[in-house]
Design a protein around this motif. Structure first.
Motif, PDB file in Angstrom:
ATOM      1  N   ILE A  22      -1.047 -25.749 -48.226  1.00 27.50           N
ATOM      2  CA  ILE A  22      -1.589 -27.039 -48.803  1.00 27.50           C
ATOM      3  C   ILE A  22      -0.471 -26.966 -50.794  1.00 27.50           C
ATOM      4  CG2 ILE A  22      -2.397 -28.895 -49.329  1.00 27.50           C
ATOM      5  CD1 ILE A  22      -2.878 -28.898 -46.469  1.00 27.50           C
ATOM      6  N   VAL A  25       2.716 -26.190 -51.480  1.00 26.36           N
ATOM      7  CA  VAL A  25       4.324 -27.265 -51.307  1.00 26.36           C
ATOM      8  C   VAL A  25       3.455 -28.586 -52.659  1.00 26.36           C
ATOM      9  CG1 VAL A  25       4.753 -26.645 -49.146  1.00 26.36           C
ATOM     10  CG2 VAL A  25       2.479 -28.234 -49.768  1.00 26.36           C
ATOM     11  N   ARG A  26       2.443 -28.270 -52.816  1.00 31.81           N
ATOM     12  CA  ARG A  26       1.963 -29.014 -54.190  1.00 31.81           C
ATOM     13  C   ARG A  26       2.731 -29.027 -55.581  1.00 31.81           C
ATOM     14  NH1 ARG A  26      -0.551 -29.725 -58.124  1.00 31.81           N
ATOM     15  NH2 ARG A  26      -2.471 -31.270 -58.589  1.00 31.81           N
ATOM     16  N   HIS A  36      -7.157 -33.738 -49.786  1.00 27.63           N
ATOM     17  CA  HIS A  36      -6.498 -32.716 -49.101  1.00 27.63           C
ATOM     18  C   HIS A  36      -6.439 -32.736 -48.371  1.00 27.63           C
ATOM     19  CE1 HIS A  36      -2.631 -32.474 -51.954  1.00 27.63           C
ATOM     20  NE2 HIS A  36      -3.198 -32.116 -53.073  1.00 27.63           N
ATOM     21  N   LEU A  40      -5.087 -34.147 -44.638  1.00 24.83           N
ATOM     22  CA  LEU A  40      -5.039 -33.530 -43.459  1.00 24.83           C
ATOM     23  C   LEU A  40      -5.352 -33.796 -41.979  1.00 24.83           C
ATOM     24  CD1 LEU A  40      -2.935 -31.482 -42.421  1.00 24.83           C
ATOM     25  CD2 LEU A  40      -4.746 -29.196 -43.323  1.00 24.83           C
ATOM     26  N   GLN A  69       1.681 -38.633 -47.637  1.00 26.71           N
ATOM     27  CA  GLN A  69       1.750 -37.600 -47.602  1.00 26.71           C
ATOM     28  C   GLN A  69       1.979 -36.056 -46.412  1.00 26.71           C
ATOM     29  OE1 GLN A  69       0.451 -35.839 -51.003  1.00 26.71           O
ATOM     30  NE2 GLN A  69       1.010 -33.778 -49.572  1.00 26.71           N
ATOM     31  N   ARG A  72       5.729 -36.205 -47.265  1.00 20.76           N
ATOM     32  CA  ARG A  72       6.382 -34.909 -48.433  1.00 20.76           C
ATOM     33  C   ARG A  72       5.586 -33.626 -47.901  1.00 20.76           C
ATOM     34  NH1 ARG A  72       2.131 -38.017 -51.467  1.00 20.76           N
ATOM     35  NH2 ARG A  72       2.710 -39.831 -52.280  1.00 20.76           N
ATOM     36  N   TRP A  73       4.760 -33.793 -47.199  1.00 23.77           N
ATOM     37  CA  TRP A  73       4.721 -31.960 -46.209  1.00 23.77           C
ATOM     38  C   TRP A  73       5.622 -31.474 -44.838  1.00 23.77           C
ATOM     39  CZ3 TRP A  73      -1.261 -32.823 -45.488  1.00 23.77           C
ATOM     40  CH2 TRP A  73      -1.805 -33.065 -47.168  1.00 23.77           C
ATOM     41  N   THR A  74       6.253 -32.719 -44.782  1.00 24.78           N
ATOM     42  CA  THR A  74       7.318 -32.427 -43.487  1.00 24.78           C
ATOM     43  C   THR A  74       8.511 -32.252 -44.530  1.00 24.78           C
ATOM     44  OG1 THR A  74       5.958 -34.434 -42.351  1.00 24.78           O
ATOM     45  CG2 THR A  74       8.480 -33.374 -41.733  1.00 24.78           C
ATOM     46  N   LEU A  78       5.884 -27.980 -44.775  1.00 21.79           N
ATOM     47  CA  LEU A  78       4.481 -27.153 -44.438  1.00 21.79           C
ATOM     48  C   LEU A  78       4.790 -26.897 -42.576  1.00 21.79           C
ATOM     49  CD1 LEU A  78       1.921 -27.398 -46.478  1.00 21.79           C
ATOM     50  CD2 LEU A  78       1.918 -29.604 -44.572  1.00 21.79           C
ATOM     51  N   TRP A  79       5.038 -27.872 -42.084  1.00 19.06           N
ATOM     52  CA  TRP A  79       4.621 -27.733 -40.973  1.00 19.06           C
ATOM     53  C   TRP A  79       5.361 -26.390 -40.234  1.00 19.06           C
ATOM     54  CZ3 TRP A  79       0.453 -30.126 -41.080  1.00 19.06           C
ATOM     55  CH2 TRP A  79       0.429 -31.496 -41.741  1.00 19.06           C
ATOM     56  N   THR A  82       3.433 -23.517 -41.281  1.00 13.70           N
ATOM     57  CA  THR A  82       1.671 -23.322 -40.985  1.00 13.70           C
ATOM     58  C   THR A  82       2.200 -22.477 -38.670  1.00 13.70           C
ATOM     59  OG1 THR A  82       1.712 -25.527 -40.376  1.00 13.70           O
ATOM     60  CG2 THR A  82       0.484 -24.707 -42.415  1.00 13.70           C
TER      61      THR A  82
END
Length: 143
Positions: A22, A25-26, A36, A40, A69, A72-74, A78-79, A82
């Motif tokens: 996290i 990628v911030r 966060h 999550l 959020q 954004r992470w997608t 991010l996924w 991880t």
């Protein structure tokens, strides 16, 4: 009796695993970081229950913020990062798979009864066109 969501929240060890992804990628836009970990947890709650985002319990914050959020992470990958790290760590069994609706396809025969939609429509029309009154030969016995 009030139910607490705390039993479903991730452990400190689990958070330590995700936190590095996290933070990597911030976006450095000067905004104060949100919690966060709580976001999550909200994302995981939504994924685990299959509930719509709007049904996210208030304990996780505003559903729209959590969804934004998540997006954004997608978009930041991010996924995938991880999942790759989990696979390389050996922390999860090789047989563990993730399936979402974008990769599931039904066979064309799963769409309905034998013969498909055309035959079902024709059968429904045939039933609808059957006479609904009694015939002339079935006149009542009383004059």
């Amino acid at each position: 009796m009030e139910t607490s969501l705390a039993r479903d929240l991730m452990s400190d060890e689990e958070w330590a695993f995700f936190e590095r992804f996290i933070l990597s990628v911030r976006a450095p836009n000067g905004r104060k970081p949100t919690n966060h970990r709580l976001v999550l947890d909200g994302i995981f709650w939504t994924a685990r229950t299959g509930a719509p985002w709007r049904d996210l319990p208030e304990e996780f914050g505003k559903w729209s913020s959590d969804y934004r959020q998540f997006r954004r992470w997608t978009l930041a990958g991010l996924w995938e990062g991880t999942m790759d790290a989990l696979n390389q760590s050996g922390a999860v069994p090789d047989a563990l798979q993730m399936i979402d609706s974008t990769v599931i396809r039904a066979h064309h025969q799963a769409a309905g009864a034998k013969g498909g939609l055309r035959d079902r429509v024709l059968a429904a029309q045939e039933v609808a066109l059957r006479p609904r009154s009694t015939s002339a030969s079935m006149q009542p016995a009383c004059p």
